[in-house]
Design an enzyme around this catalytic site. Structure first.
Site, short mmCIF file in Angstrom:
data_model
loop_
_atom_site.label_atom_id
_atom_site.label_comp_id
_atom_site.label_asym_id
_atom_site.label_seq_id
_atom_site.Cartn_x
_atom_site.Cartn_y
_atom_site.Cartn_z
N GLY A 619 0.84 -1.20 0.00
CA GLY A 619 0.00 0.00 0.00
C GLY A 619 0.87 1.24 0.00
O GLY A 619 2.08 1.18 -0.25
N ASP A 732 17.66 -9.68 -0.56
CA ASP A 732 17.25 -8.70 -1.57
C ASP A 732 18.03 -7.41 -1.37
O ASP A 732 17.46 -6.31 -1.41
CB ASP A 732 15.74 -8.46 -1.49
CG ASP A 732 15.22 -7.72 -2.72
OD1 ASP A 732 15.96 -7.65 -3.73
OD2 ASP A 732 14.10 -7.21 -2.67
#
Ligand code: ACK
Length: 982
Positions: A619, A732
């Site tokens: 979001g 990551d």
């Protein structure tokens, strides 16, 4: 005209240098140029002069320095772009210094403007000024050489600009003078190509470079004559005309070998079978090649090659016959033994087949003869033949064979034989007995003839007794037929029956016991088959039940033992003082328990949201302020979970906070808390004013000193060391996941991808984790993590190397626009990213170390951190770069060499000096001020200060050192902006 440029790419051999193709060169233009000048009078004028070699050249000059509002245009003829997409304009010019011109006022200028206009029309007579696009304002710089112009000495400037020309067939260039005293001595327009080249036996054509400075043109190579594709050959033509990242290639076909980049035929007497063989080899023994280009050599007469023989193997022969065959008869069995053949034919795969024939052939029972260990392909020199007929002549033939027996067609010739006679033997036991017509007192018994009667059966004997009596008392019945009625039995009693046959050689053995029960009922029941089948089923059913229960028991025990072990090890981790270990929130059954253990619940009323700053995975990300009771207000970033989320999304969203909440380090993004008691769910972290590192660097391309870049890298390495000490694998790590605050402090963020696979005891000890699946950021990920999902701190180190490359190249995309598949292939073939422009050699070496194929050979984060600290203390080591900008290399002859090195003051050549550090960040003017305060060594001054303050713990000194350095960078940056006149 074609010309080669040098020094384009450090990793490439010299054959890969680029080629410059000239589109226009005023020095070589025959006769007058007659370019369009506006105004046609009193502006630019064409003048012929002699160059330094006394060759006449055409120049354009203008010098209206005394008159105001000059706007003199000079336009070249149409220049065809000839397929080029980016052209380079090299202008050599002299420019009078306004101060050297007597009596000039403010009207005098020291620059001119370069424009271009793309067009398909090669004879445009009039082009509006507004149709031209400005390339640059060109000023004289310090890179000049002096030339004699008549009685004056002038400074000859050389400037090169590049322009993207992709829309039309050609273009015009224009020079606008606004009141300078200039002479355009020469104008040269050229473009770059990657030259025709052969690599890995594939030819790559002359290729024009791409339109953008960072674009790569993917070129597919074609295999040279007499070669075939091993793996699609590909290279990339870089913007500077060098070939980059060769992958794949071709192999010479069979009968040809690679010599000097071409495929040459194998000479007579030599062969090459497969394209993947290294080269032509001499024919193996007993073979020959009469022709050039032979793939497989022919065998000499009498020699052979089996289908499975490799071409490199010598031609061979079948074996000679086995020797000294002997036989020993034992009743109806024969043992045959022999010695190996005298000649094995040059092979080691001799085997034996045994054939036989008997004097009473064609009886069906012959097929029951047993050979032990087997009849054919015997690897031993002994075989036992049993179940032969009694009293029969047999001839046994033993054949020696090898791999070429079949192709030579001479199988029968290499055999030896023996004839034997078996002894007389009793019949074999009866194997099948059944009962029918069972009553309370009788039954009928029937059986089959023995498999090997070994003669004419004269009689059968039946022995039976009550099972309970064992053999204490039994009865015997004899009969010529294969059945008998047994009467006088007790009701409901189990009887045991044995049957045997008799021939002239005597009785054979009794059969195995057969049990039948008499009836309680006067009527016969069906025989024993059903009962025993039922019994069998019941027994096996019970057995299976028992087995299943045992297995369940063992598994349950194992399970509980495993979870106990796991728990124990978790407990051990907690009990181990001093080492804080990260706990995977996914090991909690209830995710809410994890979140409340590691994150503080924040009252939503203490958050004031200000604006949206981006989009996260779950979001919006907003910035805002947080005021907690008794604390001062701070700026925060607020990540929210969008409405309509699934359970899994909620768990994953909160997992990041549960992970982040376990960390406490200046280079890890700090979690302030979470909002879980009302919607939307929020994660509140400290606010990082400069956002993510990759975008930040792209925005400030070329604006930092090397020391500042290394400072950022140090911060990231320190954060990663902390994570690896906590046994946390990030998976990551990339510049996009590093956040930067207003002090240029870099912090590791984004703990979303990282997860440990549950219940995998094999991976726990090594701290390596198997990925549960999902997307892998290929360009940042170590090969072993891509290939078999082996994520570890060492794979994080690989990613760190990529982050280093991103930082030094100011946010360039690793491997540019190569596709993922090519990146994987290139890495597999040993290629690594080249040093970014102006990258210090030591930094590129450190990157290469992080990209070691073997993960054990990569440095640890602790070693990386030490290395970066050393570099920061010795900035001189950062001065050596692998090569200058390629465009600068083209101008090498005009620029002279390494200006930077020659201007370093003597005093700065001493190691560890503050002076050198100031030099590297362009602040050497403060050398004396700092020296006067006794700060001659960076290392000394920072450590001295920390010692003085009583901070002596090395790890604390490290953290503070990083902070102090960051602070110094921002101070210096501030000084640069406020005190240095631009
Ligand atoms: O590159 P950015 O400006 O930095 O855009 C992304 C965006 O939110 C989506 O992740 C920014 N962002 C994330 N966390 C923070 C933070 N703690 N402080 C400032 N910006 C943040 C990120």
């Amino acid at each position: 005209m074609i010309e080669y440029c040098t020094g384009c790419f450090s990793l490439m051999p010299p054959a890969y240098v680029c080629v410059l193709v000239t589109l226009l060169d005023t020095r070589t233009a025959p006769g007058e140029l007659k370019w369009a000048a506006s105004p046609s009078e009193g502006g630019w004028e064409e003048v012929s002069i002699m160059d330094e070699k006394n060759i006449p050249i055409r120049t354009y000059q203008v010098c209206n320095v005394l008159e105001p509002s000059q706007n003199n245009w000079l336009r070249t003829d149409w220049i065809p772009r000839s397929g080029a997409q980016r052209v380079y304009v090299e202008v050599k010019f002299t420019l009078r210094d306004c101060n050297s011109l007597p009596g000039v006022t403010g009207t005098c200028k020291e620059t001119f403007n370069l424009y271009y206009h793309e067009s398909n029309d090669d004879k445009e007579s009039y082009i509006k000024e507004s149709s031209f696009i400005k390339v640059d304002t060109v000023a004289a710089d310090e890179s000049f050489t002096q030339v004699d112009v008549g009685d004056r000495i002038m400074k000859l400037n050389t400037e090169v600009r590049d322009v993207k020309v992709t829309t039309r067939k050609g273009f015009y260039l224009a020079f606008q003078d606004v009141g300078a005293c200039i002479a355009l001595v020469s104008v040269r327009v050229f473009y770059k190509t990657c030259p025709l080249t052969v690599r890995n036996l594939a030819t790559f054509p002359d290729t024009v470079t791409g339109a953008d400075t960072s674009s790569l043109v993917e070129v597919r190579g074609s295999c040279v004559n007499q070669s075939e594709e091993r793996d699609e050959p590909k290279m990339y033509c870089g913007a500077d005309g060098e070939w980059l990242v060769p992958i794949g290639g071709c192999l010479c076909i069979s009968g040809y070998e690679e010599k000097s980049g071409a495929c040459k035929v194998c000479p007579v007497g030599f062969y090459k079978a497969k394209s993947s063989d290294p080269g032509c080899a001499k024919c193996p023994p007993h073979s020959y090649a009469l022709k050039e280009g032979t793939a497989v050599c022919e065998c000499h007469a009498g020699f052979y090659r089996a289908d499975s023989d490799p071409p490199a193997m010598a031609c061979t022969q079948p074996p000679s016959a086995p020797q000294q065959l002997i036989s020993v008869v034992n009743k109806t069995s024969v043992v045959l033994e022999w010695s190996p053949p005298r000649r094995l034919g040059g092979r080691s795969d001799t085997s034996y087949n045994v054939e036989y024939s008997g004097s009473q052939l064609c009886l069906p029972c012959d097929s029951d003869v047993i050979f032990s260990p087997r009849q054919t392909r015997l690897m031993t020199t002994r075989v036992v033949v049993s179940e032969l007929r009694a009293h029969t002549h047999y001839t046994f033939i033993v054949q020696a064979r090898n791999g070429v027996s079949q192709v030579s067609g001479t199988g029968a010739a290499q055999s030896v034989s023996v004839t034997v006679t078996t002894n007389q033997a009793a019949p074999s036991p009866v194997t099948f007995v059944q009962a029918t017509d069972v009553t309370r007192h009788s039954l009928s018994l029937a059986w089959q003839q023995p498999d090997r009667p070994n003669g004419v059966i004269l009689e059968y004997e039946v022995k039976f007794y009550e099972k309970d009596q064992k053999e204490r008392s039994y009865r015997i019945m004899r009969t010529f037929s294969q059945s008998v009625d047994v009467a006088g039995l007790s009701p409901l009693t189990v009887y045991v029956f044995h049957v045997r046959a008799r021939t002239a050689a005597g009785y054979g053995e009794f059969s195995a016991p057969f049990e039948f029960s008499t009836n309680s009922d006067p009527f016969p029941l069906i025989g024993e088959g059903v009962n025993s089948a039922f019994l069998l089923l019941s027994i096996s059913g019970l057995g299976i039940l028992l087995l299943i229960s045992a297995a369940v028991f063992i598994i349950t025990r194992r399970r509980s033992k495993y979870s106990k072990t796991k728990q124990d090890s978790e407990e051990e981790k907690h009990l181990n003082p001093g080492v804080k270990i990260y706990i995977d929130p996914f090991t909690y059954e209830d995710p809410d328990q994890a979140i409340h253990e590691f994150a503080k619940e924040i009252d939503v009323n203490s958050i004031h949201i200000e604006r949206v700053i981006g989009m996260g995975e779950f979001g919006e990300v907003c910035s805002g302020r947080l005021r907690l009771q008794g604390k001062r207000e701070i700026y925060v970033a607020i990540k929210s979970l969008k409405a309509g989320y699934s359970d899994k999304q909620r768990r994953d969203f909160l997992a990041e906070a549960s992970i982040m909440g376990q960390f406490d380090h200046p280079n890890i993004i700090r979690l302030e808390g979470v909002v879980t008691r009302c919607k939307p769910l929020m994660i509140i972290t400290e606010y990082m004013e400069n956002g993510s590192l990759d975008a930040f660097l792209r925005k400030h391309d070329g604006q930092f000193t090397v020391i500042q870049l290394v400072g950022m890298l140090r911060g990231i390495a320190s954060g990663m060391k902390y994570l690896s000490d906590m046994s946390y694998v990030h998976r990551d790590l990339a510049a996009r996941n590093i956040l930067v605050n207003s002090n240029l402090v870099c912090k590791v963020s984004d703990f979303g991808l990282s997860r440990v696979l549950e219940d995998d005891p094999t991976t726990e000890a090594t701290g390596t984790y198997l990925s549960p699946g999902g997307k892998i950021p290929i360009r940042w990920t170590a090969p072993e993590a891509i290939a078999y999902r082996k994520f570890s701190t060492a794979s994080d180190v690989w990613s760190y190397g990529i982050v280093m490359w991103e930082v030094v190249s100011y946010g360039e995309r690793p491997y540019w626009d190569m596709n993922n598949q090519d990146v994987i292939k290139a890495i597999e073939e040993g290629y690594r990213l080249p040093a970014p422009m102006d990258c210090p050699v030591v930094l590129h070496q450190l990157m290469l170390d992080c990209w070691e194929k073997e993960r054990a050979e990569r440095p640890t984060f602790s070693q990386i951190l030490n290395m970066l600290d050393k570099l920061i203390r010795n900035p001189g080591t950062l001065r050596r770069t692998g090569g200058d900008r390629p465009s600068a290399a083209i101008l090498e002859t005009d620029l002279g060499t390494d200006v930077c090195v020659s201007v370093i003051p003597e005093v700065c050549l001493q190691e560890w000096s503050v002076c050198e550090w100031l030099q590297s960040i362009g602040m050497e003017r403060y050398r004396d001020t700092l020296a006067a305060a006794g700060y001659t060594s960076l290392d000394i001054c920072i450590h001295r200060e920390l010692d003085r303050l009583g901070i002596i713990t090395p790890s604390h000194q490290d953290i503070l050192l990083a902070r102090v350095q960051q602070e110094m960078f921002s101070q210096m940056e501030h000084m640069q902006h406020t005190m240095v006149p631009v």
